[in-house]
Design a protein around this motif. Structure first.
Motif, PDB file in Angstrom:
ATOM      1  N   GLU A 292      -4.280 -23.638  71.074  1.00  0.00           N
ATOM      2  CA  GLU A 292      -4.246 -23.376  72.509  1.00  0.00           C
ATOM      3  C   GLU A 292      -4.248 -21.878  72.803  1.00  0.00           C
ATOM      4  O   GLU A 292      -4.965 -21.407  73.686  1.00  0.00           O
ATOM      5  CB  GLU A 292      -3.011 -24.016  73.134  1.00  0.00           C
ATOM      6  CG  GLU A 292      -2.962 -23.814  74.638  1.00  0.00           C
ATOM      7  CD  GLU A 292      -1.768 -24.472  75.286  1.00  0.00           C
ATOM      8  OE1 GLU A 292      -1.476 -24.104  76.435  1.00  0.00           O
ATOM      9  OE2 GLU A 292      -1.133 -25.340  74.666  1.00  0.00           O
ATOM     10  N   ARG A 293      -3.452 -21.118  72.064  1.00  0.00           N
ATOM     11  CA  ARG A 293      -3.430 -19.666  72.270  1.00  0.00           C
ATOM     12  C   ARG A 293      -4.801 -19.058  71.990  1.00  0.00           C
ATOM     13  O   ARG A 293      -5.275 -18.204  72.735  1.00  0.00           O
ATOM     14  CB  ARG A 293      -2.356 -19.006  71.408  1.00  0.00           C
ATOM     15  CG  ARG A 293      -0.960 -19.191  71.957  1.00  0.00           C
ATOM     16  CD  ARG A 293       0.057 -18.324  71.245  1.00  0.00           C
ATOM     17  NE  ARG A 293       0.136 -18.525  69.814  1.00  0.00           N
ATOM     18  CZ  ARG A 293       0.905 -19.436  69.216  1.00  0.00           C
ATOM     19  NH1 ARG A 293       1.656 -20.239  69.928  1.00  0.00           N
ATOM     20  NH2 ARG A 293       0.921 -19.534  67.907  1.00  0.00           N
ATOM     21  N   PHE A 294      -5.439 -19.514  70.904  1.00  0.00           N
ATOM     22  CA  PHE A 294      -6.758 -18.977  70.581  1.00  0.00           C
ATOM     23  C   PHE A 294      -7.776 -19.335  71.657  1.00  0.00           C
ATOM     24  O   PHE A 294      -8.592 -18.505  72.052  1.00  0.00           O
ATOM     25  CB  PHE A 294      -7.243 -19.454  69.207  1.00  0.00           C
ATOM     26  CG  PHE A 294      -8.585 -18.899  68.871  1.00  0.00           C
ATOM     27  CD1 PHE A 294      -8.722 -17.574  68.479  1.00  0.00           C
ATOM     28  CD2 PHE A 294      -9.732 -19.656  69.014  1.00  0.00           C
ATOM     29  CE1 PHE A 294      -9.967 -17.031  68.214  1.00  0.00           C
ATOM     30  CE2 PHE A 294     -10.976 -19.125  68.751  1.00  0.00           C
ATOM     31  CZ  PHE A 294     -11.095 -17.807  68.350  1.00  0.00           C
TER      32      PHE A 294
ATOM     33  N   ASP B 100      -0.362 -12.015  65.996  1.00  0.00           N
ATOM     34  CA  ASP B 100      -0.075 -13.382  65.582  1.00  0.00           C
ATOM     35  C   ASP B 100      -1.328 -14.017  64.976  1.00  0.00           C
ATOM     36  O   ASP B 100      -2.370 -13.374  64.868  1.00  0.00           O
ATOM     37  CB  ASP B 100       0.486 -14.203  66.737  1.00  0.00           C
ATOM     38  CG  ASP B 100      -0.493 -14.383  67.884  1.00  0.00           C
ATOM     39  OD1 ASP B 100      -1.663 -13.961  67.760  1.00  0.00           O
ATOM     40  OD2 ASP B 100      -0.095 -14.948  68.909  1.00  0.00           O
TER      41      ASP B 100
ATOM     42  N   ARG C  79      -7.379 -19.676  74.740  1.00  0.00           N
ATOM     43  CA  ARG C  79      -7.180 -18.845  75.928  1.00  0.00           C
ATOM     44  C   ARG C  79      -7.745 -17.424  75.768  1.00  0.00           C
ATOM     45  O   ARG C  79      -8.084 -16.787  76.754  1.00  0.00           O
ATOM     46  CB  ARG C  79      -5.700 -18.758  76.274  1.00  0.00           C
ATOM     47  CG  ARG C  79      -5.127 -20.062  76.751  1.00  0.00           C
ATOM     48  CD  ARG C  79      -3.633 -19.922  77.027  1.00  0.00           C
ATOM     49  NE  ARG C  79      -3.043 -21.186  77.328  1.00  0.00           N
ATOM     50  CZ  ARG C  79      -2.978 -21.722  78.546  1.00  0.00           C
ATOM     51  NH1 ARG C  79      -3.486 -21.077  79.562  1.00  0.00           N
ATOM     52  NH2 ARG C  79      -2.407 -22.889  78.733  1.00  0.00           N
ATOM     53  N   ILE C  80      -7.829 -16.927  74.529  1.00  0.00           N
ATOM     54  CA  ILE C  80      -8.257 -15.539  74.321  1.00  0.00           C
ATOM     55  C   ILE C  80      -9.647 -15.415  73.709  1.00  0.00           C
ATOM     56  O   ILE C  80     -10.194 -14.317  73.633  1.00  0.00           O
ATOM     57  CB  ILE C  80      -7.242 -14.755  73.457  1.00  0.00           C
ATOM     58  CG1 ILE C  80      -7.115 -15.367  72.064  1.00  0.00           C
ATOM     59  CG2 ILE C  80      -5.898 -14.673  74.160  1.00  0.00           C
ATOM     60  CD1 ILE C  80      -6.242 -14.574  71.099  1.00  0.00           C
TER      61      ILE C  80
ATOM     62  N   SER D  38      -3.332 -16.411  66.109  1.00  0.00           N
ATOM     63  CA  SER D  38      -4.484 -16.546  67.009  1.00  0.00           C
ATOM     64  C   SER D  38      -5.201 -15.220  67.219  1.00  0.00           C
ATOM     65  O   SER D  38      -6.436 -15.174  67.271  1.00  0.00           O
ATOM     66  CB  SER D  38      -4.062 -17.162  68.350  1.00  0.00           C
ATOM     67  OG  SER D  38      -2.993 -16.459  68.911  1.00  0.00           O
ATOM     68  N   HIS D  39      -4.461 -14.126  67.308  1.00  0.00           N
ATOM     69  CA  HIS D  39      -5.108 -12.817  67.456  1.00  0.00           C
ATOM     70  C   HIS D  39      -5.807 -12.380  66.159  1.00  0.00           C
ATOM     71  O   HIS D  39      -6.822 -11.685  66.208  1.00  0.00           O
ATOM     72  CB  HIS D  39      -4.106 -11.761  67.927  1.00  0.00           C
ATOM     73  CG  HIS D  39      -3.831 -11.846  69.391  1.00  0.00           C
ATOM     74  ND1 HIS D  39      -2.848 -12.648  69.907  1.00  0.00           N
ATOM     75  CD2 HIS D  39      -4.457 -11.281  70.445  1.00  0.00           C
ATOM     76  CE1 HIS D  39      -2.860 -12.553  71.224  1.00  0.00           C
ATOM     77  NE2 HIS D  39      -3.834 -11.735  71.581  1.00  0.00           N
TER      78      HIS D  39
ATOM     79  N   THR E  34      -6.526 -29.264  66.000  1.00  0.00           N
ATOM     80  CA  THR E  34      -5.385 -29.252  66.897  1.00  0.00           C
ATOM     81  C   THR E  34      -4.589 -30.528  66.662  1.00  0.00           C
ATOM     82  O   THR E  34      -5.157 -31.602  66.460  1.00  0.00           O
ATOM     83  CB  THR E  34      -5.806 -29.119  68.376  1.00  0.00           C
ATOM     84  OG1 THR E  34      -4.641 -29.118  69.184  1.00  0.00           O
ATOM     85  CG2 THR E  34      -6.742 -30.223  68.814  1.00  0.00           C
TER      86      THR E  34
ATOM     87  N   GLY F  42       4.663 -24.620  69.959  1.00  0.00           N
ATOM     88  CA  GLY F  42       3.527 -23.791  70.335  1.00  0.00           C
ATOM     89  C   GLY F  42       2.248 -24.354  69.759  1.00  0.00           C
ATOM     90  O   GLY F  42       2.249 -25.381  69.105  1.00  0.00           O
ATOM     91  N   SER F  43       1.169 -23.687  70.005  1.00  0.00           N
ATOM     92  CA  SER F  43      -0.108 -24.156  69.510  1.00  0.00           C
ATOM     93  C   SER F  43      -1.022 -22.963  69.258  1.00  0.00           C
ATOM     94  O   SER F  43      -1.402 -22.271  70.195  1.00  0.00           O
ATOM     95  CB  SER F  43      -0.749 -25.099  70.524  1.00  0.00           C
ATOM     96  OG  SER F  43      -2.087 -25.359  70.165  1.00  0.00           O
ATOM     97  N   VAL F  44      -1.354 -22.744  67.999  1.00  0.00           N
ATOM     98  CA  VAL F  44      -2.293 -21.679  67.654  1.00  0.00           C
ATOM     99  C   VAL F  44      -3.635 -21.969  68.327  1.00  0.00           C
ATOM    100  O   VAL F  44      -4.264 -21.079  68.886  1.00  0.00           O
ATOM    101  CB  VAL F  44      -2.465 -21.559  66.125  1.00  0.00           C
ATOM    102  CG1 VAL F  44      -3.608 -20.622  65.769  1.00  0.00           C
ATOM    103  CG2 VAL F  44      -1.166 -21.076  65.484  1.00  0.00           C
TER     104      VAL F  44
END
Length: 157
Positions: free
Chosen positions: A132-134, A95, A136-137, A97-98, A116, A128-130
C-alpha cells in the motif's frame, strides 16, 4: 509494451505468487525482469544490551541470496532475462517501499509486480502494508497480486 519489470520478493508465499505472475508477464512481452530483495535492519532495539545489527543483517543477506538464487533458476528455465538484486534500506529513515521506489526509478521500470496479503482493518493498521505504501508513491504502474486465499484471514483458526 513492458520492457522492464521489477518484482520485490521476500521468500513468502505471497511474494512467490507475485514473482510467478511477473515471470509470466516478462516471458509474454520479452521483458527483462529484476527480482528485488530488500534488506531492512531496523535501528529499533539498537540501544538494547548485546544488540548486534550485523547478525540480523548477515542473516537477511543470506536469505536474500537464497531467494534470489531461486528466482534466477526460475528465470533461466523460462528464458527470461534479468538479474536479481539485493538492496538495503538506509538507516536514516528509508523504508522498504522507498527502497523499491529508488530501484524502480534508477532502472526505469515499466511495471512493478508485488504481492499483497490483503489485510484489512486493525491488522493492516498495526502491521502496515509495504504494497500500500509503495502504491501511494510509485511513479509507474503497479500490479498487486493477492495472497492465495484471502478468505482464510477472516476465519478464526
Amino acid at each position: 509494451m513492458y520492457k522492464r519489470i521489477l518484482a520485490p520478493i521476500d521468500g513468502s508465499e505471497t511474494s512467490t505468487r507475485a514473482f510467478e505472475s511477473a515471470l509470466r508477464i516478462a516471458r509474454e512481452f520479452g521483458a527483462q525482469l529484476v527480482p528485488l530483495y530488500v534488506v531492512d535492519v531496523s535501528i529499533a532495539g539498537a540501544d538494547a544490551p548485546g544488540y548486534d545489527p550485523t547478525i540480523v543483517r548477515d542473516a537477511l543477506l543470506e536469505e536474500g541470496s537464497r531467494v534470489n538464487a531461486e528466482a534466477r533458476a526460475k528465470m533461466a528455465r523460462e528464458h527470461v532475462a534479468g538479474t536479481p538484486r539485493i538492496v538495503e534500506t538506509s538507516p536514516l529513515g528509508d523504508d522498504i517501499s522507498h527502497s523499491i521506489l529508488r530501484v524502480a526509478n534508477e532502472w526505469s521500470a515499466d511495471l512493478v509486480v508485488m504481492g499483497t496479503h490483503g489485510r484489512r482493518g486493525f491488522r493492516r493498521l498495526i502491521l502496515g502494508s509495504v504494497a500500500e505504501r509503495f502504491l501511494r508513491i510509485s511513479l509507474c504502474p503497479v500490479l498487486l497480486i493477492p495472497a492465495g486465499d484471502t478468505t482464510r484471514e477472516a476465519t478464526p483458526s
